[in-house]
Design a protein around this motif. Structure first.
Motif, mmCIF file in Angstrom:
data_model
loop_
_atom_site.group_PDB
_atom_site.id
_atom_site.type_symbol
_atom_site.label_atom_id
_atom_site.label_comp_id
_atom_site.label_asym_id
_atom_site.label_seq_id
_atom_site.Cartn_x
_atom_site.Cartn_y
_atom_site.Cartn_z
ATOM 1 N N LEU A 212 0.813 -1.213 0.000
ATOM 2 C CA LEU A 212 0.000 0.000 0.000
ATOM 3 C C LEU A 212 0.845 1.260 0.000
ATOM 4 C CD1 LEU A 212 -2.801 -1.127 2.486
ATOM 5 C CD2 LEU A 212 -2.719 -1.338 -0.004
ATOM 6 N N LYS A 213 1.917 1.284 0.761
ATOM 7 C CA LYS A 213 2.823 2.437 0.754
ATOM 8 C C LYS A 213 4.168 2.008 1.305
ATOM 9 C CE LYS A 213 1.561 4.337 5.297
ATOM 10 N NZ LYS A 213 1.134 5.541 6.029
ATOM 11 N N SER A 214 5.202 2.753 0.900
ATOM 12 C CA SER A 214 6.553 2.427 1.340
ATOM 13 C C SER A 214 7.366 3.701 1.444
ATOM 14 C CB SER A 214 7.204 1.445 0.363
ATOM 15 O OG SER A 214 8.513 1.120 0.779
ATOM 16 N N ASN A 215 8.069 3.871 2.571
ATOM 17 C CA ASN A 215 8.914 5.041 2.801
ATOM 18 C C ASN A 215 10.178 4.612 3.530
ATOM 19 O OD1 ASN A 215 7.130 7.211 1.782
ATOM 20 N ND2 ASN A 215 5.823 6.640 3.488
ATOM 21 N N VAL A 216 11.198 5.438 3.414
ATOM 22 C CA VAL A 216 12.451 5.224 4.132
ATOM 23 C C VAL A 216 12.742 6.469 4.959
ATOM 24 C CG1 VAL A 216 14.921 4.751 3.945
ATOM 25 C CG2 VAL A 216 13.323 3.684 2.343
ATOM 26 N N TYR A 217 13.102 6.258 6.217
ATOM 27 C CA TYR A 217 13.371 7.354 7.138
ATOM 28 C C TYR A 217 14.778 7.216 7.698
ATOM 29 C CZ TYR A 217 8.280 7.897 7.058
ATOM 30 O OH TYR A 217 6.985 8.064 6.667
ATOM 31 N N ALA A 218 15.319 8.336 8.168
ATOM 32 C CA ALA A 218 16.603 8.346 8.860
ATOM 33 C C ALA A 218 16.340 8.554 10.349
ATOM 34 C CB ALA A 218 17.508 9.444 8.311
ATOM 35 N N ARG A 219 16.910 7.680 11.167
ATOM 36 C CA ARG A 219 16.710 7.753 12.616
ATOM 37 C C ARG A 219 18.017 8.177 13.288
ATOM 38 N NH1 ARG A 219 14.960 2.274 15.046
ATOM 39 N NH2 ARG A 219 12.993 2.871 14.013
ATOM 40 N N GLN A 220 17.933 9.259 14.045
ATOM 41 C CA GLN A 220 19.129 9.744 14.730
ATOM 42 C C GLN A 220 19.475 8.825 15.901
ATOM 43 O OE1 GLN A 220 18.834 13.792 16.074
ATOM 44 N NE2 GLN A 220 20.626 13.639 17.399
ATOM 45 N N THR A 221 20.698 8.294 15.889
ATOM 46 C CA THR A 221 21.149 7.408 16.959
ATOM 47 C C THR A 221 22.375 7.941 17.685
ATOM 48 O OG1 THR A 221 22.500 6.143 15.388
ATOM 49 C CG2 THR A 221 20.248 5.380 15.766
ATOM 50 N N GLY A 222 22.937 9.062 17.210
ATOM 51 C CA GLY A 222 24.116 9.644 17.844
ATOM 52 C C GLY A 222 24.155 11.138 17.636
ATOM 53 N N GLU A 223 25.275 11.740 18.013
ATOM 54 C CA GLU A 223 25.420 13.189 17.921
ATOM 55 C C GLU A 223 25.984 13.593 16.565
ATOM 56 O OE1 GLU A 223 24.324 15.256 20.170
ATOM 57 O OE2 GLU A 223 23.663 13.594 21.441
ATOM 58 N N ALA A 224 25.708 14.856 16.200
ATOM 59 C CA ALA A 224 26.222 15.401 14.947
ATOM 60 C C ALA A 224 27.705 15.716 15.068
ATOM 61 C CB ALA A 224 25.438 16.655 14.566
ATOM 62 N N GLU A 225 28.345 15.846 13.917
ATOM 63 C CA GLU A 225 29.746 16.234 13.889
ATOM 64 C C GLU A 225 29.897 17.722 14.228
ATOM 65 O OE1 GLU A 225 32.671 14.021 12.919
ATOM 66 O OE2 GLU A 225 31.007 13.058 13.972
ATOM 67 N N PRO A 226 31.049 18.129 14.738
ATOM 68 C CA PRO A 226 31.275 19.568 14.984
ATOM 69 C C PRO A 226 31.120 20.354 13.687
ATOM 70 C CG PRO A 226 32.982 18.235 16.028
ATOM 71 C CD PRO A 226 32.199 17.315 15.159
ATOM 72 N N PRO A 227 30.656 21.608 13.745
ATOM 73 C CA PRO A 227 30.452 22.408 12.530
ATOM 74 C C PRO A 227 31.747 22.583 11.739
ATOM 75 C CG PRO A 227 29.382 23.426 14.417
ATOM 76 C CD PRO A 227 30.214 22.312 14.964
ATOM 77 N N ASP A 228 31.619 22.526 10.432
ATOM 78 C CA ASP A 228 32.752 22.715 9.534
ATOM 79 C C ASP A 228 32.734 24.158 9.051
ATOM 80 O OD1 ASP A 228 34.760 22.607 7.711
ATOM 81 O OD2 ASP A 228 33.775 21.192 6.344
ATOM 82 N N PHE A 229 33.768 24.913 9.417
ATOM 83 C CA PHE A 229 33.784 26.335 9.054
ATOM 84 C C PHE A 229 34.020 26.541 7.565
ATOM 85 C CE2 PHE A 229 34.722 26.486 13.597
ATOM 86 C CZ PHE A 229 33.831 27.462 13.996
ATOM 87 N N ASN A 230 34.476 25.488 6.870
ATOM 88 C CA ASN A 230 34.673 25.604 5.423
ATOM 89 C C ASN A 230 33.410 25.295 4.634
ATOM 90 O OD1 ASN A 230 37.410 26.341 5.464
ATOM 91 N ND2 ASN A 230 37.999 24.201 5.854
ATOM 92 N N ASP A 231 32.324 24.948 5.339
ATOM 93 C CA ASP A 231 31.070 24.628 4.676
ATOM 94 C C ASP A 231 30.230 25.891 4.581
ATOM 95 O OD1 ASP A 231 28.818 23.527 3.614
ATOM 96 O OD2 ASP A 231 28.201 22.463 5.440
ATOM 97 N N ALA A 232 30.137 26.423 3.365
ATOM 98 C CA ALA A 232 29.375 27.660 3.189
ATOM 99 C C ALA A 232 27.893 27.462 3.468
ATOM 100 C CB ALA A 232 29.559 28.188 1.762
ATOM 101 N N MET A 233 27.395 26.217 3.313
ATOM 102 C CA MET A 233 25.989 25.945 3.567
ATOM 103 C C MET A 233 25.704 25.783 5.053
ATOM 104 S SD MET A 233 24.453 26.097 0.710
ATOM 105 C CE MET A 233 22.886 25.460 1.251
ATOM 106 N N MET A 234 26.735 25.607 5.855
ATOM 107 C CA MET A 234 26.593 25.465 7.310
ATOM 108 C C MET A 234 25.623 24.331 7.661
ATOM 109 S SD MET A 234 26.606 29.460 8.559
ATOM 110 C CE MET A 234 26.875 29.031 10.269
ATOM 111 N N GLU A 235 25.801 23.197 6.998
ATOM 112 C CA GLU A 235 24.951 22.037 7.253
ATOM 113 C C GLU A 235 25.384 21.334 8.534
ATOM 114 O OE1 GLU A 235 22.457 21.898 5.565
ATOM 115 O OE2 GLU A 235 22.759 22.100 3.408
ATOM 116 N N THR A 236 24.425 20.618 9.150
ATOM 117 C CA THR A 236 24.710 19.777 10.302
ATOM 118 C C THR A 236 24.928 18.356 9.793
ATOM 119 O OG1 THR A 236 23.301 21.177 11.690
ATOM 120 C CG2 THR A 236 23.894 19.007 12.548
ATOM 121 N N ILE A 237 26.143 17.865 9.893
ATOM 122 C CA ILE A 237 26.537 16.604 9.279
ATOM 123 C C ILE A 237 26.557 15.491 10.332
ATOM 124 C CG2 ILE A 237 28.288 15.416 7.922
ATOM 125 C CD1 ILE A 237 26.897 17.718 6.485
ATOM 126 N N TYR A 238 26.049 14.313 9.930
ATOM 127 C CA TYR A 238 26.044 13.125 10.784
ATOM 128 C C TYR A 238 26.801 12.011 10.073
ATOM 129 C CZ TYR A 238 22.370 15.261 13.635
ATOM 130 O OH TYR A 238 21.659 16.097 14.459
#
Length: 476
Positions: A212-238
Motif C-alpha cells: 500500500l505504501k513504502s517510505n524510508v526514514y533516517a533515525r538519529q542514533t548519535g550526535e552530529a559532527e562539529p560544525p565545519d567552518f569551510n562549509d558555506a551551507m553550514m549544514e549539520t553533518i552526521y
C-alpha cells in the motif's frame, strides 16, 4: 571587518586572506601574503555588500579549486549555533529544513536532501557491517494493524501490517537530521539511489499481497559532527554511525495457515507469517533482534488473539523471521447453534421410547423426522469447515447422534415384530396359541422398551460424553 577600502568595508580573514571592494560593485578575494587575487564577484546592485552566500569566479588556483571554477562563499556574523540564510541573516540551526520558511528569503528550506553520497557508492550491493568484512545485520520489526478476516474454508487469514527494517549504511553520510524520525523522510530520488533490503513472504495465499505504501526514514542514533567552518551551507553533518535507516512498508495480504480442526469448535490455531530477507544470503546480510507488536482488537468476531511472538527461523541460505500468533476460537455461539440443538434432538428421540407401543406410526415418524433434522444440521456445519482427511470430533458428535437416533428407530421396528417364543412345545388350540403369543408380546415389548430407556440409552449417552469431552480438553 578591519577598516574601509573605496568607502566599503575591508574584511580580513585568517592566513592573509582579505575581501574588499575595487569599485563598480566588484569585490575580490585576495591573498595579501602572495599578492594574488584569487577570486572575484560582481554584485547586481553596486551598493550591495557580499553578505550571505554568493558565487565567486576563481582567477588563480587555490585549495582544491582551479581557474574558471565557480565557488560559493559565505560571509555573515552567524555563530556555530545558527544557520546562515542566503542574505546573510541568521536563524537557529535546528530550524533548517523544518518545512517552514524561517529565513526571509526562504533559503533555509532549499536543498533539504538528507543523504550525502560518496563518489564510489553502489546501490546494487549491500553496505558492509561494522567492518568491511562483517555481515550487515538488519533488525526486522512487524507492526500488525488488524486482522480483517479469518477464512476457515480456505485455510487462510487476511491482515494489514507494516514491516520495519532497520540497518546502518556505512557508505553514506547524512545532514540536518531531526530528533523526530517522521521528519527525516527520504525523497523518492534518494530512496531510488540508495541500497534498501528486499523481503519476500513465503506463505502468501494465492499471491494476494498488496504493497500500500513504502517510505524510508533516517533515525538519529548519535550526535552530529562539529560544525565545519569551510562549509558555506553550514549544514549539520552526521556520520553513518550516528544515523540508522528505517524502511517502513505497509501491506495488505492473505496468508495460508495449516488449521488443525480435530477439536473444533474448542480449537486453538497457531498461524504464522514467514518473512525472508532475499537481498543476499546470510553470509552478506542477516536478521537480528526481531520483534512484533499488535495494535488491533484482541477479540475478533470468531477468534481471540491470545499470543503473538516473533522468532528467527533456522534456514541455511537466507535469513527468515517468523511471526507467530495463536487464534483461540470463540465457541459460545457454536455451542448454542450446534450442541444445544443436537442435545434437544436426542431428547426427542429419547421421548419416543415412552410412547405407547400401539402408536407405532407416531414413534417412527418422530424418530425419522429427528434423524432428517440431524443430518441437515450436520451438512450445514460441515459446509462451514474445510474438507479434511482426518475425522474431527464434531464429526464424531454428529455420527453418534445420528446413529443413536437411527438405533432408536430400528428398536421401534424390532419391538413391533418381536418373536413370539417357542409355542410348538405346547399342545394347545389355535385360539389358545393366539392368546399366548399376544401375552408374550405384551410382556416382551414393554420390557425391552423399559430396559432401553432406563439403562441402555442413558449409559450409552453418558459413556460417549465422558470419552468425548475428555478427548476434547486433553487433546494437544
Amino acid at each position: 571587518m578591519d577598516g574601509y577600502v573605496n568607502t566599503r568595508p575591508y574584511f580580513r580573514g585568517y592566513y592573509g586572506m582579505a575581501i574588499f571592494n575595487v569599485g563598480e560593485g566588484t569585490w575580490v578575494l585576495k591573498d595579501t601574503m602572495a599578492n594574488l587575487t584569487l577570486a572575484t564577484m560582481t554584485m547586481e546592485q553596486p551598493e550591495e555588500y557580499p553578505l550571505g552566500r554568493t558565487v565567486w569566479d576563481v582567477l588563480e588556483p587555490f585549495c582544491d579549486f582551479a581557474v574558471g571554477d565557480k565557488i560559493n562563499l559565505g560571509l555573515s556574523s552567524c555563530t556555530i549555533e545558527e544557520f546562515m540564510c542566503s542574505d546573510g541573516s541568521c536563524v537557529p540551526r535546528n530550524v533548517r529544513c523544518n518545512l517552514r520558511e524561517d529565513c526571509v528569503d526562504g533559503s533555509d528550506e532549499n536543498d533539504c536532501g538528507i543523504v550525502l553520497f560518496s563518489g564510489r557508492y553502489a546501490s546494487h550491493r549491500p553496505p558492509p557491517g561494522r567492518t568491511y568484512r562483517e555481515v550487515l545485520y538488519i533488525q526486522p520489526h512487524v507492526h500488525i494493524v488488524r486482522f480483517s478476516k479469518i477464512d476457515d474454508i480456505n485455510l487462510a487469514f487476511y491482515m494489514e501490517f507494516e514491516v520495519h527494517l532497520t540497518w546502518t549504511d556505512r557508505n553514506l553520510k547524512f545532514k540536518n537530521i531531526k530528533e523526530e524520525e517522521d521528519k527525516n523522510k527520504l525523497s523518492t530520488e534518494e530512496v531510488a539511489s540508495i541500497w534498501t533490503p528486499e523481503i519476500e513472504f513465503l506463505n502468501v495465499n494465492d499471491g494476494l499481497l498488496k504493497k500500500l505504501k513504502s517510505n524510508v526514514y533516517a533515525r538519529q542514533t548519535g550526535e552530529a559532527e562539529p560544525p565545519d567552518f569551510n562549509d558555506a551551507m553550514m549544514e549539520t553533518i552526521y556520520l553513518p554511525s550516528s544515523v540508522a535507516l528505517v524502511s517502513k512498508t505497509f501491506y495488505s495480504a492473505s496468508f495460508s495457515c495449516n488449521f488443525y480442526l480435530f477439536s473444533y469448535p474448542f480449537d486453538t490455531q497457531m498461524c504464522s507469517v514467514l518473512i525472508e530477507l532475499d537481498s543476499a544470503d546470510t553470509s552478506v546480510v542477516n536478521f537480528i533482534n526481531d520483534s512484533v507488536i499488535y495494535s488491533g482488537l484482541m477479540t475478533l468476531p470468531k477468534y481471540d488473539i491470545t499470543e503473538i511472538i516473533s522468532q528467527l527461523a533456522k534456514k541455511s541460505d537466507y535469513a527468515v523471521t517468523k511471526v507467530k500468533f495463536a487464534l483461540e476460537r470463540r465457541w459460545s455461539l457454536l455451542v448454542l447453534t450446534i450442541f444445544i440443538p443436537t442435545i434437544l434432538l436426542l431428547g426427542i428421540g429419547y421421548v419416543t421410547l415412552f410412547i405407547r407401543l400401539a402408536e407405532f406410526d407416531v414413534r417412527t415418524v418422530m424418530t425419522l423426522t429427528t434423524l432428517l433434522v440431524l443430518y441437515t444440521l450436520f451438512n450445514q456445519v460441515s459446509s462451514d469447515l474445510p474438507d479434511t482427511a482426518y475425522i474431527k470430533m464434531i464429526d464424531m458428535w454428529f455420527f453418534f447422534c445420528i446413529f443413536l437416533i437411527f438405533a432408536v428407530n430400528i428398536l421401534h421396528v424390532l419391538v413391533e415384530h418381536l418373536p413370539s417364543g417357542e409355542t410348538n412345545v405346547f399342545k394347545i388350540s389355535s385360539n389358545a396359541e393366539n392368546t399366548l403369543v399376544s401375552k408374550l408380546r405384551k410382556v416382551t415389548g414393554p420390557w425391552t422398551m423399559k430396559t432401553v430407556r432406563v439403562l441402555v440409552f442413558p449409559v450409552v449417552v453418558f459413556v460417549f460424553n465422558l470419552v468425548f469431552w475428555l478427548t476434547i480438553f486433553t487433546a494437544d
